[in-house]
Each structure stands twice: as C-alpha cells, then as structure tokens.
Design a protein around this motif. Sequence first.
Motif, PDB file in Angstrom:
ATOM      1  N   GLU A   1     -10.245 -12.763  -2.934  1.00  0.00           N
ATOM      2  CA  GLU A   1     -10.394 -11.633  -2.022  1.00  0.00           C
ATOM      3  C   GLU A   1     -10.134 -10.316  -2.739  1.00  0.00           C
ATOM      4  O   GLU A   1     -10.795  -9.304  -2.470  1.00  0.00           O
ATOM      5  CB  GLU A   1      -9.436 -11.795  -0.838  1.00  0.00           C
ATOM      6  CG  GLU A   1      -9.863 -12.884   0.140  1.00  0.00           C
ATOM      7  CD  GLU A   1      -8.861 -13.072   1.269  1.00  0.00           C
ATOM      8  OE1 GLU A   1      -7.712 -12.591   1.126  1.00  0.00           O
ATOM      9  OE2 GLU A   1      -9.233 -13.698   2.279  1.00  0.00           O
ATOM     10  N   ALA A   2      -9.177 -10.315  -3.673  1.00  0.00           N
ATOM     11  CA  ALA A   2      -8.912  -9.104  -4.456  1.00  0.00           C
ATOM     12  C   ALA A   2     -10.117  -8.759  -5.324  1.00  0.00           C
ATOM     13  O   ALA A   2     -10.467  -7.580  -5.478  1.00  0.00           O
ATOM     14  CB  ALA A   2      -7.669  -9.303  -5.314  1.00  0.00           C
TER      15      ALA A   2
ATOM     16  N   ARG B   1       0.818  -1.211   0.000  1.00  0.00           N
ATOM     17  CA  ARG B   1       0.000   0.000   0.000  1.00  0.00           C
ATOM     18  C   ARG B   1       0.857   1.270   0.000  1.00  0.00           C
ATOM     19  O   ARG B   1       0.462   2.291  -0.535  1.00  0.00           O
ATOM     20  CB  ARG B   1      -0.915   0.035   1.237  1.00  0.00           C
ATOM     21  CG  ARG B   1      -2.001  -1.017   1.263  1.00  0.00           C
ATOM     22  CD  ARG B   1      -2.973  -0.708   2.393  1.00  0.00           C
ATOM     23  NE  ARG B   1      -4.055  -1.675   2.458  1.00  0.00           N
ATOM     24  CZ  ARG B   1      -4.089  -2.697   3.308  1.00  0.00           C
ATOM     25  NH1 ARG B   1      -3.086  -2.869   4.142  1.00  0.00           N
ATOM     26  NH2 ARG B   1      -5.104  -3.528   3.329  1.00  0.00           N
TER      27      ARG B   1
ATOM     28  N   GLU C   1      -5.562   1.585  -4.452  1.00  0.00           N
ATOM     29  CA  GLU C   1      -5.991   0.363  -3.774  1.00  0.00           C
ATOM     30  C   GLU C   1      -7.503   0.161  -3.928  1.00  0.00           C
ATOM     31  O   GLU C   1      -8.283   1.103  -3.763  1.00  0.00           O
ATOM     32  CB  GLU C   1      -5.639   0.421  -2.294  1.00  0.00           C
ATOM     33  CG  GLU C   1      -6.071  -0.817  -1.527  1.00  0.00           C
ATOM     34  CD  GLU C   1      -5.841  -0.672  -0.027  1.00  0.00           C
ATOM     35  OE1 GLU C   1      -6.145  -1.630   0.703  1.00  0.00           O
ATOM     36  OE2 GLU C   1      -5.377   0.406   0.394  1.00  0.00           O
ATOM     37  N   ALA C   2      -7.886  -1.059  -4.253  1.00  0.00           N
ATOM     38  CA  ALA C   2      -9.307  -1.402  -4.332  1.00  0.00           C
ATOM     39  C   ALA C   2      -9.827  -1.640  -2.919  1.00  0.00           C
ATOM     40  O   ALA C   2      -9.307  -2.481  -2.189  1.00  0.00           O
ATOM     41  CB  ALA C   2      -9.509  -2.649  -5.193  1.00  0.00           C
ATOM     42  N   SER C   3     -10.841  -0.898  -2.539  1.00  0.00           N
ATOM     43  CA  SER C   3     -11.399  -1.038  -1.190  1.00  0.00           C
ATOM     44  C   SER C   3     -12.920  -0.956  -1.247  1.00  0.00           C
ATOM     45  O   SER C   3     -13.561  -0.366  -0.380  1.00  0.00           O
ATOM     46  CB  SER C   3     -10.841   0.040  -0.256  1.00  0.00           C
ATOM     47  OG  SER C   3     -11.100   1.332  -0.800  1.00  0.00           O
ATOM     48  N   GLY C   4     -13.478  -1.519  -2.300  1.00  0.00           N
ATOM     49  CA  GLY C   4     -14.916  -1.438  -2.491  1.00  0.00           C
ATOM     50  C   GLY C   4     -15.684  -2.327  -1.538  1.00  0.00           C
ATOM     51  O   GLY C   4     -15.134  -3.255  -0.927  1.00  0.00           O
ATOM     52  N   GLU C   5     -16.968  -2.060  -1.417  1.00  0.00           N
ATOM     53  CA  GLU C   5     -17.854  -2.875  -0.598  1.00  0.00           C
ATOM     54  C   GLU C   5     -18.775  -3.678  -1.499  1.00  0.00           C
ATOM     55  O   GLU C   5     -18.984  -3.342  -2.662  1.00  0.00           O
ATOM     56  CB  GLU C   5     -18.671  -1.990   0.339  1.00  0.00           C
ATOM     57  CG  GLU C   5     -17.832  -1.234   1.348  1.00  0.00           C
ATOM     58  CD  GLU C   5     -18.686  -0.421   2.309  1.00  0.00           C
ATOM     59  OE1 GLU C   5     -19.938  -0.563   2.245  1.00  0.00           O
ATOM     60  OE2 GLU C   5     -18.119   0.326   3.112  1.00  0.00           O
TER      61      GLU C   5
ATOM     62  N   ALA D   1     -12.841  -7.160  -3.232  1.00  0.00           N
ATOM     63  CA  ALA D   1     -12.543  -5.766  -2.931  1.00  0.00           C
ATOM     64  C   ALA D   1     -12.857  -4.849  -4.100  1.00  0.00           C
ATOM     65  O   ALA D   1     -13.013  -3.639  -3.918  1.00  0.00           O
ATOM     66  CB  ALA D   1     -11.070  -5.624  -2.549  1.00  0.00           C
ATOM     67  N   CYS D   2     -12.970  -5.426  -5.303  1.00  0.00           N
ATOM     68  CA  CYS D   2     -13.315  -4.636  -6.498  1.00  0.00           C
ATOM     69  C   CYS D   2     -14.823  -4.593  -6.732  1.00  0.00           C
ATOM     70  O   CYS D   2     -15.270  -4.023  -7.728  1.00  0.00           O
ATOM     71  CB  CYS D   2     -12.614  -5.215  -7.723  1.00  0.00           C
ATOM     72  SG  CYS D   2     -10.818  -5.069  -7.687  1.00  0.00           S
TER      73      CYS D   2
END
Length: 387
Positions: free
Chosen positions: A153-154, A87, A121-125, A157-158
């Motif tokens: 998991e990646a 990160r 960074e992908a941090s979507g919900e 997050a997208c």
Amino acid sequence: IWNETVDDWTMYWELPEGMALVGASGYYKLYEVTVSECGVVFHEGRRYTRYAVGVVTRGPNGERKGLPYREKVRSHETIACVIHVDREVAYDEALVFYYMGSAAAHAVEVPNCFTAHILPEASGERPARLISQMWPGWLHSLDEAELQRKLMEAMAACGVTEIAVKRKDAGLDNFALLDFNSWNFSLVEYVKNHPEEAAIDFQGTHYDDMICSMRILENPEVEEFLRRTLRNWYEKNQRPTHVVFDYEWHVRDSFFSCYCPRCVADFARFAGVEAEDLTSQRINEEFLPRWTEYCNHRVAELCALFGKLIHEELPDVRFSVYSGYQSERTKLIYGIDWTLLDGKVDFMMCGYGRNEKDLHATQEASRVSRLVTGELVLPDDIFSNFN
C-alpha cells in the motif's frame, strides 16, 4: 565475553514519539518472529519507546533452538522490521537507536543509532498511462501477510502500478516473471516423454528440462503443451495482469541456443556454410557473428510465439520482454536484438545499465512496442541514482 550459548538473542529498537514499530518478519518460514513493547527510555530528554524483536527457530520436534552464529548472513535469512511514522510528527529528522541483547545472559551491546529523515507523506495517485513496476524479489517471500500488504500500500501511494507479488488486494496489479526453471514454467514433462526433442547445449549435453527451440516453433504438439502449461501457470501465479520474460543469455550458452543436428543444419542454411563437420565449437570460433544473428532471430521468433499464445489464451494479459539496451554487446551476451522484437511484444523493458548511445538506439528500435526503462534504487540512500 562469556562461554555460554543463549537462545533469547533479541534485537531492540528505541523510537521517538511519533514513530512505531508496526511489525517484523522473516522469510521462507525460517523463524518465528515476535514484536513487543518493553518500556520507555529517554535520550537527551526526549522520550523513546523501546521495542523487542525476538527470533526463534524450532527443531524437527518443535523444540526451541538457538540461532547459529555466522559471519555472513544470506539475504533470505535477514529480518524485515517496518517502522511507521505518524502524519503529525513535528520533526523532519530524528535519531533511531538499535542494539542486540540477551536477558538470559544479562548483556546488551552498546546502542547503535542512525538519523532517520522524514519525507513528506506520499499521497500519489495511480498513473493512468504509465507503468511503474517494482521488482522486490524479497517481498513475495515475506512471512507476515499483513506486513506485506502494508508495504504494498505504501508503494501504491508512491505511484507504483505493478509488483511481482502473488496478490491483488493492496491497490497494485501483479506481474509475473516467466522463465523455464522447473519451479516456474516447467518443460520437464514434455522432454521426459519426448527425449528426442530435447535441446542440446554447447558441450553436447542433452537438456532434461528444455525443448529444442526449433521444435518449439515447428511442432504443433509442443504448442499445445505450451498452451496447457500456460493456463496452469497463470492460475498458480494468481492470474497476473502482465507476464514478463526476463531474457539475458549469451548466444553461446542460452537454453534457446540449441546445437542438435536439426538446429546446426538450419544454421548452416541461414549462414550459407557447409553443414558437414560443423560443430558447436566451430560455430562459435569461426562463425560467431552469423551465429549471433541467427540466435537473435530465433529468440525473436520464440518471443513472438509466446506473445501469441498469451494473447490468445489470456486476452487481458500483457506480454513483455526484459533485457539489455540495444547494442552489439546486447545482441551477443544477452541474445536480444530489439529491432526484431518491435511489434511482437507489448513492452520492451530494459534495466539500469545504459549509456546515452544505447538508450537512443533502443528508443529508435521501439517504434511499435512501448519502451520501459529501469532504475536501481537503494532504499536506505535517498540520493541513490537520483543525483
């Protein structure tokens, strides 16, 4: 360059600080794959960590074998290498180097390189009302389970919500593709015990793995067989939350386009033509528009039956059909008329080949069932299908 065969052919990666090779894997247990750090190198004053990815094949007695050389490598014979980016990296792009080599032969190729672009960074919900499916046919066959989990998991997050992988421990629901191949939803047992109910194809050949579509709709014994097979299929596929029937078959050649005497006589009644001397060839040469309409109705009835069985046997599971967009061409070459399936499936799902007219026609057809559209994206091209 030398007349030798080597069995330690290795792929090397050289990654800048802030990047790490977190794993590599083959598919279908074809190889043993190892990953190790092997020193530090510098490129234009920048520090790089070097990694070695080794690939070994074994003979029937466990003996080590070299990899055979081939000009063309099939997709399932490739190796997946996964790179993690910290990160805190201070750069938004960097050169990554890779090359092949053999310690036994004291040879390496001249390094290749590419520019890696570092995205935010992908941090979507997880979307609450949207479906975002990923169809990575390769991922379910990846040998390394932990690497598979990291990739899933990646994707979560997208904003991906469903994936066609038989596991549920990575924040994604699993969906399963339904078809009638012997390794998927097999009808072989029923056809073997009831050969008189086998479907007959355009050439007049009896299927050994498909039931006459008319008998599927009319015979309670077939329905009971489907229910029993469905329950077993559901467990084998790790209890998917969504079942997708991918149907893209020409009305002439589909396994649902049965030319047995029952179906030919039924078509004759539907089309208002004489059944005498009505053959598969005459149907497709003289009555193709009516045969297309007949098959579209038959497929819709079968999909409605599958949806009913799934909702009765598996109440929390959704059922959808995937095919082309609404058009006369889709009715013919894919066997689907969405106006006949609306309300019979939970989702009407279409792929990436469309024009504006067909898209609007499909939207118009989806008055009850919800429409899900697709996109073909190449991961190595950040502008792929988004320009």
